[in-house]
Write a protein that holds these residues in place. Sequence first.
Motif, PDB file in Angstrom:
ATOM      1  N   ARG A 291     -31.005-103.097  -4.873  1.00 25.91           N
ATOM      2  CA  ARG A 291     -31.089-101.981  -3.891  1.00 25.91           C
ATOM      3  C   ARG A 291     -30.013-101.060  -3.715  1.00 25.91           C
ATOM      4  NH1 ARG A 291     -34.885-105.278   0.507  1.00 25.91           N
ATOM      5  NH2 ARG A 291     -35.942-106.537  -1.060  1.00 25.91           N
ATOM      6  N   PHE A 292     -30.185 -99.654  -4.254  1.00 23.72           N
ATOM      7  CA  PHE A 292     -29.071 -98.824  -4.642  1.00 23.72           C
ATOM      8  C   PHE A 292     -28.121 -98.299  -3.558  1.00 23.72           C
ATOM      9  CE2 PHE A 292     -31.031 -97.213  -8.929  1.00 23.72           C
ATOM     10  CZ  PHE A 292     -31.120 -98.177  -9.273  1.00 23.72           C
ATOM     11  N   GLY A 293     -29.207 -98.004  -2.245  1.00 25.18           N
ATOM     12  CA  GLY A 293     -28.254 -97.730  -1.244  1.00 25.18           C
ATOM     13  C   GLY A 293     -27.209 -98.703  -0.508  1.00 25.18           C
ATOM     14  N   ASN A 294     -27.915 -99.824  -0.846  1.00 30.72           N
ATOM     15  CA  ASN A 294     -26.924-101.007  -0.442  1.00 30.72           C
ATOM     16  C   ASN A 294     -25.978-101.716  -1.201  1.00 30.72           C
ATOM     17  OD1 ASN A 294     -28.617-100.912   2.247  1.00 30.72           O
ATOM     18  ND2 ASN A 294     -30.049-102.190   1.170  1.00 30.72           N
ATOM     19  N   TYR A 295     -26.441-101.745  -2.509  1.00 30.38           N
ATOM     20  CA  TYR A 295     -25.748-102.293  -3.457  1.00 30.38           C
ATOM     21  C   TYR A 295     -24.628-101.471  -4.032  1.00 30.38           C
ATOM     22  CZ  TYR A 295     -25.051-104.777  -7.847  1.00 30.38           C
ATOM     23  OH  TYR A 295     -24.457-105.696  -8.746  1.00 30.38           O
TER      24      TYR A 295
ATOM     25  N   ALA B  56     -32.427 -94.456  -2.140  1.00 30.36           N
ATOM     26  CA  ALA B  56     -33.628 -94.992  -2.070  1.00 30.36           C
ATOM     27  C   ALA B  56     -34.394 -95.961  -2.998  1.00 30.36           C
ATOM     28  CB  ALA B  56     -34.595 -93.912  -1.373  1.00 30.36           C
ATOM     29  N   ASP B  57     -33.852 -95.665  -4.169  1.00 31.64           N
ATOM     30  CA  ASP B  57     -34.442 -96.349  -5.389  1.00 31.64           C
ATOM     31  C   ASP B  57     -33.840 -97.897  -5.476  1.00 31.64           C
ATOM     32  OD1 ASP B  57     -35.632 -96.714  -7.804  1.00 31.64           O
ATOM     33  OD2 ASP B  57     -34.271 -95.312  -9.158  1.00 31.64           O
ATOM     34  N   GLN B  58     -34.385 -98.430  -6.342  1.00 27.62           N
ATOM     35  CA  GLN B  58     -34.170 -99.883  -6.558  1.00 27.62           C
ATOM     36  C   GLN B  58     -34.354-100.014  -8.094  1.00 27.62           C
ATOM     37  OE1 GLN B  58     -36.177-102.240  -3.615  1.00 27.62           O
ATOM     38  NE2 GLN B  58     -37.994-102.466  -5.233  1.00 27.62           N
ATOM     39  N   SER B  59     -33.792-101.030  -8.700  1.00 25.21           N
ATOM     40  CA  SER B  59     -33.987-101.426 -10.096  1.00 25.21           C
ATOM     41  C   SER B  59     -34.620-102.894  -9.872  1.00 25.21           C
ATOM     42  CB  SER B  59     -32.519-101.197 -11.005  1.00 25.21           C
ATOM     43  OG  SER B  59     -31.625-102.024 -10.761  1.00 25.21           O
ATOM     44  N   ARG B  60     -35.471-103.302 -10.893  1.00 26.85           N
ATOM     45  CA  ARG B  60     -35.990-104.635 -10.769  1.00 26.85           C
ATOM     46  C   ARG B  60     -36.146-105.113 -12.551  1.00 26.85           C
ATOM     47  NH1 ARG B  60     -41.008-105.633  -7.358  1.00 26.85           N
ATOM     48  NH2 ARG B  60     -39.565-105.024  -5.679  1.00 26.85           N
TER      49      ARG B  60
ATOM     50  N   HIS C 209     -38.312-107.168 -18.747  1.00 23.10           N
ATOM     51  CA  HIS C 209     -38.873-105.966 -18.304  1.00 23.10           C
ATOM     52  C   HIS C 209     -38.312-105.254 -17.350  1.00 23.10           C
ATOM     53  CE1 HIS C 209     -42.322-103.453 -17.097  1.00 23.10           C
ATOM     54  NE2 HIS C 209     -42.082-104.096 -15.655  1.00 23.10           N
ATOM     55  N   TYR C 210     -38.021-103.832 -17.406  1.00 22.25           N
ATOM     56  CA  TYR C 210     -37.251-103.415 -16.417  1.00 22.25           C
ATOM     57  C   TYR C 210     -38.049-102.351 -15.641  1.00 22.25           C
ATOM     58  CZ  TYR C 210     -33.491-104.325 -19.668  1.00 22.25           C
ATOM     59  OH  TYR C 210     -32.472-105.028 -20.568  1.00 22.25           O
ATOM     60  N   SER C 211     -37.861-102.072 -14.380  1.00 25.57           N
ATOM     61  CA  SER C 211     -38.581-101.155 -13.500  1.00 25.57           C
ATOM     62  C   SER C 211     -37.787-100.512 -12.485  1.00 25.57           C
ATOM     63  CB  SER C 211     -39.874-101.609 -13.000  1.00 25.57           C
ATOM     64  OG  SER C 211     -39.511-102.697 -11.956  1.00 25.57           O
ATOM     65  N   ARG C 212     -37.981 -99.092 -12.516  1.00 28.42           N
ATOM     66  CA  ARG C 212     -37.241 -98.292 -11.382  1.00 28.42           C
ATOM     67  C   ARG C 212     -38.354 -97.103 -11.142  1.00 28.42           C
ATOM     68  NH1 ARG C 212     -31.768 -95.556 -13.048  1.00 28.42           N
ATOM     69  NH2 ARG C 212     -32.371 -94.760 -11.027  1.00 28.42           N
ATOM     70  N   ASP C 213     -37.820 -96.359 -10.144  1.00 30.70           N
ATOM     71  CA  ASP C 213     -38.792 -95.285  -9.887  1.00 30.70           C
ATOM     72  C   ASP C 213     -38.822 -94.384 -11.107  1.00 30.70           C
ATOM     73  OD1 ASP C 213     -38.865 -96.223  -7.299  1.00 30.70           O
ATOM     74  OD2 ASP C 213     -37.785 -94.462  -6.332  1.00 30.70           O
ATOM     75  N   THR C 214     -37.894 -94.292 -11.741  1.00 27.07           N
ATOM     76  CA  THR C 214     -37.802 -93.474 -13.058  1.00 27.07           C
ATOM     77  C   THR C 214     -39.008 -93.645 -14.009  1.00 27.07           C
ATOM     78  OG1 THR C 214     -35.509 -93.571 -12.846  1.00 27.07           O
ATOM     79  CG2 THR C 214     -36.368 -92.390 -14.680  1.00 27.07           C
ATOM     80  N   GLY C 215     -39.296 -95.158 -14.103  1.00 27.09           N
ATOM     81  CA  GLY C 215     -40.166 -95.685 -14.932  1.00 27.09           C
ATOM     82  C   GLY C 215     -40.086 -97.179 -15.427  1.00 27.09           C
TER      83      GLY C 215
END
Lengths: 438, 158
Positions: free
Chosen positions: A257-261, A277-281, A303-309
């Motif tokens: 979670r970007f804001g914390n990480y 507010a974004d996160q990567s998974r 498999h990667y996912s973010r708000d971006t796609g």
Amino acid sequence: MKIPIARLLPACFFLTLPVTAFSAEISVDSTSLIRFEQRDVTGSSKQNLVPATQFLGLDADKLVDGNLSLHFYGWGRYDLADKSFTNDVSDGNLTYGYLQYRFNFANADIRAGRFFVHEGIVNEQVDGVSLRSDLPFGFGVSAFGGATVHTSKLPGENSDGKGDGLFGGRASYRYKHMFELGLSGVYEGTAPTLANFTNGTHRLLGGDIWLSPYKMVEFMGHTSYNPVTKGVAEHSYLLNLKPLPGLTLSGEFNEQRFGNYFNSAAFFTKMPVFNPADQSRSTGAVASYVIAKTAEVSADYKHYSRDTGAADRFGADLKLTLLNNMLRSGLGYHYLRADQGFAILGTSSASYHELRLYALYDTKTYVASFDVIDYIFKSKINNEKSAWEASASLGYHIMPDLTASADASYGRNPDYKDDLKGLLRLTYNPTFKSKGEK
Amino acid sequence: MRSFQSLFPVLVVAGFFMALSACARMKAIPNLPASHPEALTAGQQVSCAECHEDQQKGTLKSFDAFSHTPAFVKNHRFYASSDDRLCSTCHKSSFCNDCHTNQVEMKPSIKFGNRPDREMPHRGNFMTLHKIEGKLDPASCYRCHGRANNERCITCHR
């Protein structure tokens, strides 16, 4: 610990060097490199770069009562022609330099100087002191403290964005060969205020686990929490299954979670793609199989996912070890299918194929190798369909521990129409025999 | 409060004996060897289970977990975070610092251009690829370049 005192610890390390003369075991390893490169960038004059770099490591074991040891590693560079990087003709870095006292029991040790700490969720470099030990009944403890090792100042700032001192540690519990639980944390001094970057103080708490109820099952990972931003920073977990000898099936899950990480990484908060507010998974799986010590095959998917796609990467690798380890070779193929959001500005797709083939032949007299890597883009970048590089190396074992070698590489990519580089290398590494496979 | 005061000396004495007992037990906890007793072949994937199967003692994890399979190499960070003392019986710290460090002078794959068999990050033309990979999985960049080793990143990302 007073920070100025901690800063002196790596310096004290050098005062102890004469002691090494009385040590029972000293090992030095050295790599000397001279690189050759010519840069011809539109709008700038042609540059000839010949940086000479020396990497040097020293380990003096069994000092004084046999339990004290001294360890050093660092590098220095001098530009023999045009400046290779920034405005300085020379540069260098002390990677680590510390004294270690290793007790005869409980895996206990004390380190003083500059060293790295890897304990649970903690990954730091410190000028200071650390101690750790196993404790009765399966418990274990480690602690460290000292001055932060600073890096380059951020552009337009008088700081790298880090606080000046830090401390932390880990407490753990192991039960037989079945599980281990750990709690770890790091507390850094308040981060300096920056003019051009958003910056946060570096403090993390976390827990880690290793669980193996059966020999063929292994589960491990960690979760970290940022007490400054009051939120979970990261989950990272791995499951290994070994149903047959040589066969490993792995599954992993990661979430940041970007804001914390990224809170304390001032440089990252300036990235154009950064959104607190974004996160990567990412979730993935790897299957690997070792065939009679001569061949290893592995296939992987992620498999990667973010708000971006979202994106998917899959592929396979084959590694061969033949002729009693003299011939080592490998080939691999991977494909990244990625959404438009990950594409480079001005291109229509971020997807690409990756191909690699290499081989190394090492006899008692000479060593030769080649390596070819090609990235083929689905959408042209700077009007180039691919980025490829082929390199070759030829070396001669002057003595078993001393090898001279020369590398040459040529490539073509979206940044350089021609990318030709050369390198001369002299390696002295007497530590192959016991410690330090390099 | 009063009963606690009367119990306090008893607790101190009990604590002292427990600490003494723990110290005595500490000396019975065995050490890992400082270095691997036998020569290991450079460049060959090590199978710890070849010699160490079922020989783990005390709270040691199964040695088979540390066999350097392709899966282990890809995920070695999980093991290094709690068992770096076991790693250090065979590897010097500088082996890790070839990639994981605070300031690098060159890509590890250039320093070790004569060792294509070693796992190295950013092989080939990563200059172009990082514009995709950085957006795809920024955490993978952060682990090495977040708070250190970003001197070269800063020259462009400013």
